[in-house]
Design an enzyme around this catalytic site. Structure first.
Site, PDB file in Angstrom:
ATOM      1  N   SER A  80       0.789  -1.360   0.049  1.00  0.00           N
ATOM      2  CA  SER A  80       0.065  -0.019  -0.037  1.00  0.00           C
ATOM      3  C   SER A  80       0.814   1.233   0.000  1.00  0.00           C
ATOM      4  O   SER A  80       1.575   1.577  -0.962  1.00  0.00           O
ATOM      5  CB  SER A  80      -0.818   0.135   1.297  1.00  0.00           C
ATOM      6  OG  SER A  80      -1.908   0.916   1.047  1.00  0.00           O
TER       7      SER A  80
ATOM      8  N   ASP B  33     -10.371  -4.785  -3.877  1.00  0.00           N
ATOM      9  CA  ASP B  33      -9.731  -4.022  -2.831  1.00  0.00           C
ATOM     10  C   ASP B  33     -10.583  -2.706  -2.392  1.00  0.00           C
ATOM     11  O   ASP B  33     -10.791  -2.138  -3.375  1.00  0.00           O
ATOM     12  CB  ASP B  33      -8.372  -3.502  -3.557  1.00  0.00           C
ATOM     13  CG  ASP B  33      -7.424  -2.701  -2.640  1.00  0.00           C
ATOM     14  OD1 ASP B  33      -7.877  -2.278  -1.773  1.00  0.00           O
ATOM     15  OD2 ASP B  33      -6.200  -2.559  -2.860  1.00  0.00           O
TER      16      ASP B  33
ATOM     17  N   HIS C 230      -7.393  -5.852   0.185  1.00  0.00           N
ATOM     18  CA  HIS C 230      -6.241  -5.013   0.293  1.00  0.00           C
ATOM     19  C   HIS C 230      -4.896  -5.639   0.988  1.00  0.00           C
ATOM     20  O   HIS C 230      -3.885  -5.267   0.329  1.00  0.00           O
ATOM     21  CB  HIS C 230      -6.716  -3.695   0.673  1.00  0.00           C
ATOM     22  CG  HIS C 230      -5.733  -2.720   0.846  1.00  0.00           C
ATOM     23  ND1 HIS C 230      -4.964  -2.037  -0.389  1.00  0.00           N
ATOM     24  CD2 HIS C 230      -4.781  -2.054   1.710  1.00  0.00           C
ATOM     25  CE1 HIS C 230      -4.073  -1.187  -0.123  1.00  0.00           C
ATOM     26  NE2 HIS C 230      -3.965  -1.198   1.012  1.00  0.00           N
TER      27      HIS C 230
END
Length: 252
Positions: A84, A183, A214
């Site tokens: 991320s 996600d 995610h």
């Protein structure tokens, strides 16, 4: 005199509001395959969301860069990786340093929330919003993210993304991208599209994760990430399996 090759290394970053728990299994898997892995805890993380609200994006990047420079002084070759926001940090570092390769999982480069356009002003009126953590399909997993997201830090995140996208054409290292089909945090393909469009390197591998959300490093497709990233990172760093000997050692 025996010749010993310095180990290959990887600097691996967790994501925004998360912590080391989200990438610990990934780091362990890479270590088992003979890589030296460092996972810095970014400033404002692992404490409280109130602490995070006082931090600036340069602090997150500087911490990641310091870990890279330390490892690069000890290793023959160093790659970078991240989940991320950690992916954004890895990509930004790759634009400024000669990394061997980049492996990212659900990288963020564009904030999908339309409220982000007004984050500069909202941060003065609203201190925090509900958490974005634990977007994980597999039951029983916990990345230990904060229960609240400080709006001031979310604004800093937007600034980090913007600066990273600006620098992307300078990166040339081989790139591996893992992207979950579903996600709910990096919810659109805009970040991957920006990366594909702007990245300066020509070696780009995209791996789809059909059964994860995610935080895919703790989800059903985690083993795919661990196996494929290990192959990629060992390849770009020319790391040998644990216990491998140099030719001079074998002939000693």
């Amino acid at each position: 005199m025996n010749s010993v090759t310095a180990p290959a290394g990887v600097v691996l970053s967790h994501g925004f509001t998360g912590g080391l728990a989200s990438v610990a299994p990934w780091a362990d898997a890479l270590r088992r395959d003979g890589l030296r892995v460092v996972t810095p805890l970014l400033p404002g993380h692992g404490t409280t969301w109130m602490d995070l609200s006082t931090r600036r994006w340069h602090e997150w990047y500087d911490s990641f860069e310091a870990a890279y420079l330390d490892l690069a002084s000890e290793c023959s070759s160093v790659a970078v990786a991240g989940l991320s926001m950690g992916g954004a940090l890895a990509l930004r570092l790759a634009t400024l340093h000669p990394v061997a390769g980049v492996s990212v999982v659900n990288p963020g480069l564009v904030v999908d929330d339309p409220r982000s356009h007004f984050s500069f002003f909202i941060r003065y009126a609203v201190r925090s919003v509900p958490a974005i953590g634990n977007d994980i399909k597999k039951p029983g997993q916990d990345e230990r993210a904060y229960p609240r997201v400080p709006v001031a830090a979310a604004h800093e995140l937007k600034l980090l993304f913007r600066d990273t996208v600006r620098l992307l054409p300078q990166a040339t290292a081989p790139l591996q991208i893992f992207r979950s089909t579903a996600d709910h945090t990096v919810s659109t393909e805009r970040s991957v599209a920006a990366l594909a469009r702007r990245y300066g390197g020509t070696e780009i591998e995209l791996v789809r994760l059909p059964n994860s959300y995610h935080v895919a490093t703790l989800d059903y497709d985690a083993e795919t990430i661990f196996t494929r990233s290990s192959e990629f990172l060992r390849g770009v760093t020319s790391a040998r399996p644990e216990g491998a000997r140099t030719q001079s050692q074998e002939n000693a």
